[in-house]
Design a protein around this motif. Structure first.
Motif, PDB file in Angstrom:
ATOM      1  N   ARG A 167      -9.525   1.440   0.586  1.00 41.41           N
ATOM      2  CA  ARG A 167      -9.683   1.951   1.955  1.00 41.41           C
ATOM      3  C   ARG A 167     -10.679   3.095   2.008  1.00 41.41           C
ATOM      4  O   ARG A 167     -11.477   3.206   2.944  1.00 41.41           O
ATOM      5  CB  ARG A 167      -8.328   2.382   2.515  1.00 41.41           C
ATOM      6  CG  ARG A 167      -7.424   1.200   2.866  1.00 41.41           C
ATOM      7  CD  ARG A 167      -6.158   1.611   3.615  1.00 41.41           C
ATOM      8  NE  ARG A 167      -5.180   2.228   2.727  1.00 41.41           N
ATOM      9  CZ  ARG A 167      -4.951   3.521   2.645  1.00 41.41           C
ATOM     10  NH1 ARG A 167      -5.651   4.382   3.394  1.00 41.41           N
ATOM     11  NH2 ARG A 167      -4.029   3.999   1.824  1.00 41.41           N
ATOM     12  N   ARG A 168     -10.646   3.971   1.008  1.00 48.48           N
ATOM     13  CA  ARG A 168     -11.621   5.068   0.971  1.00 48.48           C
ATOM     14  C   ARG A 168     -13.037   4.532   0.804  1.00 48.48           C
ATOM     15  O   ARG A 168     -13.986   5.040   1.422  1.00 48.48           O
ATOM     16  CB  ARG A 168     -11.273   6.035  -0.153  1.00 48.48           C
ATOM     17  CG  ARG A 168     -10.084   6.932   0.159  1.00 48.48           C
ATOM     18  CD  ARG A 168      -9.974   8.071  -0.845  1.00 48.48           C
ATOM     19  NE  ARG A 168      -9.604   7.585  -2.166  1.00 48.48           N
ATOM     20  CZ  ARG A 168      -8.350   7.448  -2.571  1.00 48.48           C
ATOM     21  NH1 ARG A 168      -7.346   7.746  -1.760  1.00 48.48           N
ATOM     22  NH2 ARG A 168      -8.091   7.025  -3.792  1.00 48.48           N
TER      23      ARG A 168
ATOM     24  N   LEU B 246      -0.145   4.232   2.290  1.00 50.84           N
ATOM     25  CA  LEU B 246       0.115   4.014   3.712  1.00 50.84           C
ATOM     26  C   LEU B 246       1.604   4.102   4.024  1.00 50.84           C
ATOM     27  O   LEU B 246       1.997   4.591   5.088  1.00 50.84           O
ATOM     28  CB  LEU B 246      -0.424   2.646   4.155  1.00 50.84           C
ATOM     29  CG  LEU B 246      -1.931   2.541   4.398  1.00 50.84           C
ATOM     30  CD1 LEU B 246      -2.274   1.179   4.976  1.00 50.84           C
ATOM     31  CD2 LEU B 246      -2.418   3.637   5.352  1.00 50.84           C
TER      32      LEU B 246
ATOM     33  N   TYR C 234      -3.729  -7.326   5.383  1.00 48.02           N
ATOM     34  CA  TYR C 234      -2.408  -7.231   4.770  1.00 48.02           C
ATOM     35  C   TYR C 234      -1.582  -8.450   5.173  1.00 48.02           C
ATOM     36  O   TYR C 234      -1.171  -8.578   6.324  1.00 48.02           O
ATOM     37  CB  TYR C 234      -1.702  -5.951   5.213  1.00 48.02           C
ATOM     38  CG  TYR C 234      -2.336  -4.691   4.682  1.00 48.02           C
ATOM     39  CD1 TYR C 234      -1.915  -4.130   3.482  1.00 48.02           C
ATOM     40  CD2 TYR C 234      -3.364  -4.060   5.370  1.00 48.02           C
ATOM     41  CE1 TYR C 234      -2.489  -2.965   2.982  1.00 48.02           C
ATOM     42  CE2 TYR C 234      -3.957  -2.903   4.874  1.00 48.02           C
ATOM     43  CZ  TYR C 234      -3.510  -2.364   3.681  1.00 48.02           C
ATOM     44  OH  TYR C 234      -4.090  -1.220   3.194  1.00 48.02           O
TER      45      TYR C 234
ATOM     46  N   ASP D  22       0.855  -1.192   0.000  1.00 49.75           N
ATOM     47  CA  ASP D  22       0.000   0.000   0.000  1.00 49.75           C
ATOM     48  C   ASP D  22       0.888   1.237   0.000  1.00 49.75           C
ATOM     49  O   ASP D  22       1.374   1.671   1.040  1.00 49.75           O
ATOM     50  CB  ASP D  22      -0.907  -0.018   1.226  1.00 49.75           C
ATOM     51  CG  ASP D  22      -2.056   0.965   1.133  1.00 49.75           C
ATOM     52  OD1 ASP D  22      -1.814   2.087   0.645  1.00 49.75           O
ATOM     53  OD2 ASP D  22      -3.177   0.627   1.537  1.00 49.75           O
TER      54      ASP D  22
ATOM     55  N   LEU E 156      -9.659  -4.663   4.851  1.00 52.30           N
ATOM     56  CA  LEU E 156      -8.451  -5.041   4.118  1.00 52.30           C
ATOM     57  C   LEU E 156      -7.542  -5.808   5.073  1.00 52.30           C
ATOM     58  O   LEU E 156      -7.278  -5.352   6.190  1.00 52.30           O
ATOM     59  CB  LEU E 156      -7.717  -3.811   3.594  1.00 52.30           C
ATOM     60  CG  LEU E 156      -7.966  -3.371   2.162  1.00 52.30           C
ATOM     61  CD1 LEU E 156      -7.181  -2.100   1.867  1.00 52.30           C
ATOM     62  CD2 LEU E 156      -7.610  -4.457   1.163  1.00 52.30           C
TER      63      LEU E 156
ATOM     64  N   ILE F 219     -14.134   1.681   1.812  1.00 50.60           N
ATOM     65  CA  ILE F 219     -14.541   1.105   3.097  1.00 50.60           C
ATOM     66  C   ILE F 219     -15.033   2.209   4.024  1.00 50.60           C
ATOM     67  O   ILE F 219     -16.086   2.086   4.662  1.00 50.60           O
ATOM     68  CB  ILE F 219     -13.375   0.329   3.737  1.00 50.60           C
ATOM     69  CG1 ILE F 219     -13.047  -0.928   2.913  1.00 50.60           C
ATOM     70  CG2 ILE F 219     -13.696  -0.056   5.184  1.00 50.60           C
ATOM     71  CD1 ILE F 219     -11.784  -1.630   3.337  1.00 50.60           C
ATOM     72  N   ARG F 220     -14.266   3.304   4.105  1.00 49.65           N
ATOM     73  CA  ARG F 220     -14.655   4.419   4.983  1.00 49.65           C
ATOM     74  C   ARG F 220     -15.968   5.045   4.541  1.00 49.65           C
ATOM     75  O   ARG F 220     -16.816   5.378   5.371  1.00 49.65           O
ATOM     76  CB  ARG F 220     -13.554   5.486   5.007  1.00 49.65           C
ATOM     77  CG  ARG F 220     -12.264   5.055   5.675  1.00 49.65           C
ATOM     78  CD  ARG F 220     -11.402   6.271   5.984  1.00 49.65           C
ATOM     79  NE  ARG F 220     -11.050   7.030   4.798  1.00 49.65           N
ATOM     80  CZ  ARG F 220      -9.940   6.835   4.086  1.00 49.65           C
ATOM     81  NH1 ARG F 220      -9.087   5.895   4.428  1.00 49.65           N
ATOM     82  NH2 ARG F 220      -9.683   7.582   3.031  1.00 49.65           N
TER      83      ARG F 220
END
Length: 238
Positions: free
Chosen positions: A142-143, A95, A174, A92, A172, A145-146
């Motif tokens: 990730r966005r 991140l 990892y 990622d 997610l 999901i948010r």
């Protein structure tokens, strides 16, 4: 990067700078234009942040200005150092960049004795470094999901068969070799795991599942417990 986050980053850069730093140098670090930095400097000065300097000569943060302290013990600081190192092993990229910013922020905020923990090279995370998945941006997942936004994806299974899916992304995971998206699959009407490196195309669609994400995550977690009990029962442990 949002403006509020950028202003905070500029303060951190100026706090750690040992000499005046130009807008161009700050802009390069934050991947924006020098014009944006000039506007941000004016905004900080309007908020009474003691930034001094001129265009072309560089800027400094006058001594005495500080942010609220971060109160970490040595063990807590070491935990953060190791966690940031582990992030560098994921695929990622966003991140990994965020981890570098966290390191700079904490280094600038903690007392001098604790700063050594961030520079000592005494803690390392070793092992396989996951490659970024070729066809999907983990930051986008990730966005989604948010925001509880549905995704359309083309997915290739372990036998090489490709299907078109609409999913509700929930989490997610990892792993050292790859990332796994947990999602409610509208095709299968169930929770499924999707390896990011097997996604051939993925994009958000104009549909949301707001208010459902946490309930679906709880169902996913409950499934762990059920499977764990079944596993123990079949082995004769329970």
């Amino acid at each position: 990067m949002r403006k509020a986050a950028r202003l905070f980053e500029i303060i951190q850069i100026l706090r750690l700078a040992r000499k005046p730093i130009t807008a161009a140098e700050i802009a390069e670090k934050l991947e924006v234009t020098p014009r944006s930095i000039y506007r941000d400097i004016v905004a900080l000065q309007a908020m009474r942040v003691p930034v001094e300097g001129e265009r072309g000569l560089g800027y400094i943060l006058r001594p005495g200005f500080d942010l609220p302290p971060l109160m970490f013990s040595i063990e807590e600081t070491e935990a953060i150092v190791l966690a940031l190192a582990l992030l560098a092993r994921t695929g990622d990229e966003e991140l990994k960049t965020a981890a570098q910013r966290v390191n700079r922020k904490i280094t600038g905020a903690v007392p001098q004795p604790l700063r050594q923990a961030f520079h000592s090279q005494a803690l390392h995370a070793w092992g396989t470094i996951a490659a970024p998945p070729p066809a999907v941006d983990l930051a986008m997942i990730r966005r989604a999901i948010r925001d509880e936004q549905k995704l359309a994806l083309d997915y290739r299974d372990e036998l090489g068969r490709t299907t078109e899916r609409t999913v509700r992304p929930l989490a997610l995971i990892y792993y050292s070799e790859h990332a796994m998206m947990v999602a409610w699959c509208e095709l299968r009407q169930d929770i499924r795991n999707f390896r990011a490196d097997r996604v051939e195309h993925c994009e958000p669609i104009g549909a949301f599942f707001r208010g459902e994400g946490e309930k679906l995550r709880q169902a996913w977690i409950a499934g762990w417990k059920i499977n764990a009990v079944r596993s123990f029962a079949s082995s004769g442990t329970v």
